[in-house]
Design an enzyme around this catalytic site. Structure first.
Site, PDB file in Angstrom:
ATOM      1  N   HIS A   1       0.833  -1.224   0.000  1.00 25.30           N
ATOM      2  CA  HIS A   1       0.000   0.000   0.000  1.00 25.30           C
ATOM      3  C   HIS A   1       0.861   1.265   0.000  1.00 25.30           C
ATOM      4  O   HIS A   1       0.419   2.315   0.463  1.00 25.30           O
ATOM      5  CB  HIS A   1      -0.954   0.041   1.204  1.00 25.30           C
ATOM      6  CG  HIS A   1      -1.692  -1.237   1.450  1.00 25.30           C
ATOM      7  ND1 HIS A   1      -2.958  -1.481   0.958  1.00 25.30           N
ATOM      8  CD2 HIS A   1      -1.327  -2.374   2.109  1.00 25.30           C
ATOM      9  CE1 HIS A   1      -3.343  -2.695   1.323  1.00 25.30           C
ATOM     10  NE2 HIS A   1      -2.365  -3.262   2.012  1.00 25.30           N
TER      11      HIS A   1
ATOM     12  N   SER B   1      14.894  22.503 -14.690  1.00 27.06           N
ATOM     13  CA  SER B   1      13.690  23.297 -14.917  1.00 27.06           C
ATOM     14  C   SER B   1      14.103  24.642 -15.499  1.00 27.06           C
ATOM     15  O   SER B   1      15.150  25.184 -15.146  1.00 27.06           O
ATOM     16  CB  SER B   1      12.968  23.496 -13.590  1.00 27.06           C
ATOM     17  OG  SER B   1      12.157  24.648 -13.644  1.00 27.06           O
TER      18      SER B   1
ATOM     19  N   LYS C   1      16.087  22.469  -9.588  1.00 29.28           N
ATOM     20  CA  LYS C   1      15.411  21.216  -9.914  1.00 29.28           C
ATOM     21  C   LYS C   1      16.276  20.224 -10.685  1.00 29.28           C
ATOM     22  O   LYS C   1      17.121  20.597 -11.483  1.00 29.28           O
ATOM     23  CB  LYS C   1      14.145  21.497 -10.766  1.00 29.28           C
ATOM     24  CG  LYS C   1      13.009  22.137 -10.034  1.00 29.28           C
ATOM     25  CD  LYS C   1      12.376  21.283  -8.923  1.00 29.28           C
ATOM     26  CE  LYS C   1      11.622  20.077  -9.427  1.00 29.28           C
ATOM     27  NZ  LYS C   1      10.366  20.414 -10.090  1.00 29.28           N
TER      28      LYS C   1
ATOM     29  N   GLU D   1       9.718   9.369 -16.275  1.00 23.67           N
ATOM     30  CA  GLU D   1       8.324   9.755 -16.497  1.00 23.67           C
ATOM     31  C   GLU D   1       7.875   9.407 -17.912  1.00 23.67           C
ATOM     32  O   GLU D   1       6.741   8.973 -18.134  1.00 23.67           O
ATOM     33  CB  GLU D   1       8.157  11.267 -16.259  1.00 23.67           C
ATOM     34  CG  GLU D   1       8.406  11.683 -14.816  1.00 23.67           C
ATOM     35  CD  GLU D   1       8.539  13.202 -14.700  1.00 23.67           C
ATOM     36  OE1 GLU D   1       9.680  13.692 -14.705  1.00 23.67           O
ATOM     37  OE2 GLU D   1       7.514  13.876 -14.640  1.00 23.67           O
TER      38      GLU D   1
END
Ligand code: ARG
Length: 469
Positions: A168, A289, A295, A302
């Site tokens: 979970h 970024s 970043k 992704e």
């Protein structure tokens, strides 16, 4: 001689199939019909199929050896043009099959017209497509084994490296990072096996089924099947030209494989976040970024995660194309190739990106070890100890452990930080031996059941896989 009505070319404006046509198709007919922009990817396979077919026609005495020799030379020249990028792909010839035949006619003249004896574009396209899918399924096997080797490389270094195991997405029990890597080695092994099964089933030759009913020529379908590396000719001519389950099956294999990649990609996204801090990716597999200078984003992970949408979408697209098609060939089936090409391109890239990221990952042992002891992750070890050492029924041990966890929580302590007296408040029989099982190290070391996370097990599996790969 065909009589040509004034102002019109014979054969419907040069269409190969234009004998009964008097005028050209409309531009919109041409636009919806043409497939060369994508089926040119099967050019090499089309040449192989034609060479095998022509050899067989000559061996059977259906065409002369002289004609076959001319056809073979022409097809070899065409293959050279395809390879060096000079082959003229032309929309007016619709698809790859007619483009190659038209080019052959330019190169060797009328003899080219003998090649299409005893075959149809229907068995031709089915053959080409099977060959194309087979070639690429073979490439996936190599790419998947490369990815497995990258995972194994990590596992070999991290058989003892603690990390929290989750259910979970809540900390459950400590495991090792090596064990986690090996879980993916197993998944990708099954993906390879699935592709290999698919290859076995698809590797039958449709060539010689002709349009749908077979052919009156005395063709030798075993000969072309052997020449093209198929295991046998397909037994039913209708099935041979109608079947696309080989492509659907390949897409299903691709879809399942992409799902595995997506799960690993998701874990990399989580692990590289500041909140987890389990692994770092280098500049090679991250981006910055444009506004936030601090970043470092896991874009490759992704995008691998996202490719799954495309790949599974392609499987659904082809299934919808095929659903409800009557036997035998329908032009709908020209729409079978784009989904496969798109999905296979996406999967090839995703596999390469994932292998690169896995090799690039730097696990952070301190962060993972710390997290492995969080959230009372050794509570099950405590309960198991109560069963083993004190003879408690597991349910009762589970209950007592719950009470000890609640006590630890109220004191803001980890389980191994509780004093013996504290634990004895719940269960007076508990003795000092309990501290042997409460640390994450002890916990993983105790998981020696077959397939369990104990470092010795992990090392053994690493060795086995090193031999297999
Ligand atoms: N380009 C066609 C396809 O990919 C080739 C087969 C055409 N057959 C036909 N009967 N029109 O499906």
């Amino acid at each position: 001689m065909v009589k040509t009505p004034k102002g019109q070319s014979p054969r419907g404006g040069q269409k190969m199939w234009g004998g009964r046509f008097l005028s050209k198709p409309s531009d919109i007919m041409q636009a919806i019909n043409v497939s060369i922009s994508f089926d040119k990817r099967m050019a090499a396979q089309d040449v192989s199929g034609s060479k095998a077919h022509s050899d067989m026609l000559a061996a059977q005495g259906i065409i002369t050896d002289t004609d076959n020799a001319a056809i073979q030379v022409g097809l070899d020249d065409i293959l050279a043009e395809i390879k060096d990028g000079t082959f003229p792909y032309r929309d007016e010839f619709e698809d790859i099959h007619l483009n190659i035949e038209a080019r052959l006619t330019e190169l060797i003249g009328e003899t080219a017209g003998r090649l299409h004896t005893g075959r149809s574009r229907n068995d031709q396209v089915a053959t080409d497509f099977r060959l194309w899918v087979r070639d690429h399924v073979d490439e996936f096997d190599g790419a998947l084994s490369g990815l497995q080797r990258a995972l194994l490389g990590q596992a070999a270094q991290t058989a003892d490296m603690l990390m929290p195991g989750f259910t979970h997405l809540q900390v459950a029990q400590p495991v090792t990072f090596g064990h986690h890597m090996l879980a993916y080695v197993e998944m990708f092994a099954r993906d390879r096996a699935r592709f290999s099964d698919c290859r076995g089933r698809l590797n039958e030759s449709p060539l010689g089924a002709a349009a749908l009913a077979g052919t009156p020529y005395r063709v030798n379908r075993h000969m072309t099947s052997d020449a093209l590396g198929f295991s046998r000719p397909m037994a039913n001519s209708l099935d041979a030209v109608s079947a696309r389950d080989f492509a659907m099956e390949a897409l299903s294999c691709a879809s399942i494989c992409a799902t595995h990649l997506s799960r690993l990609a998701e874990e990399i996204v989580l692990w590289t976040s500041v909140q987890f801090g389990f692994v770092a990716l280098s500049d090679k597999f991250t981006t910055g970024s444009s506004i936030m200078p601090q970043k470092r984003n896991p874009d490759a992970a992704e995008l691998v995660r996202a490719k799954t949408g495309r790949i599974t979408g392609a499987m659904v697209a082809l299934t919808m194309v095929m659903k409800g098609l009557p036997l035998a060939y329908s032009k709908d089936m020209q729409e079978d190739k784009a989904p496969v090409f798109e999905a296979f391109d996406a999967l090839a890239l995703a596999l390469a990106a994932m292998a690169g990221m896995v090799a690039d990952m730097q696990p952070n042992a301190d962060n993972m070890a710390k997290a492995a002891g969080d959230a009372y992750s050794t509570a099950t070890d405590l309960a198991d100890w109560l069963v083993r050492e004190l003879g408690l029924p597991f349910r009762q041990a589970h209950h007592a452990t719950g009470a000890i966890v609640a006590l630890a929580e109220s004191k803001g302590k980890a389980l191994h930080e509780l004093s013996l007296e504290d634990m004895q408040k719940t269960l007076p029989q508990i003795h000092g031996g309990i501290y042997d099982v409460l640390s994450p190290q002890k916990s993983v070391a105790s998981r020696t059941s077959y397939g369990g996370t104990a470092p010795d097990n992990v090392r053994e599996q690493v060795k086995l896989w090193q031999k297999r790969l």
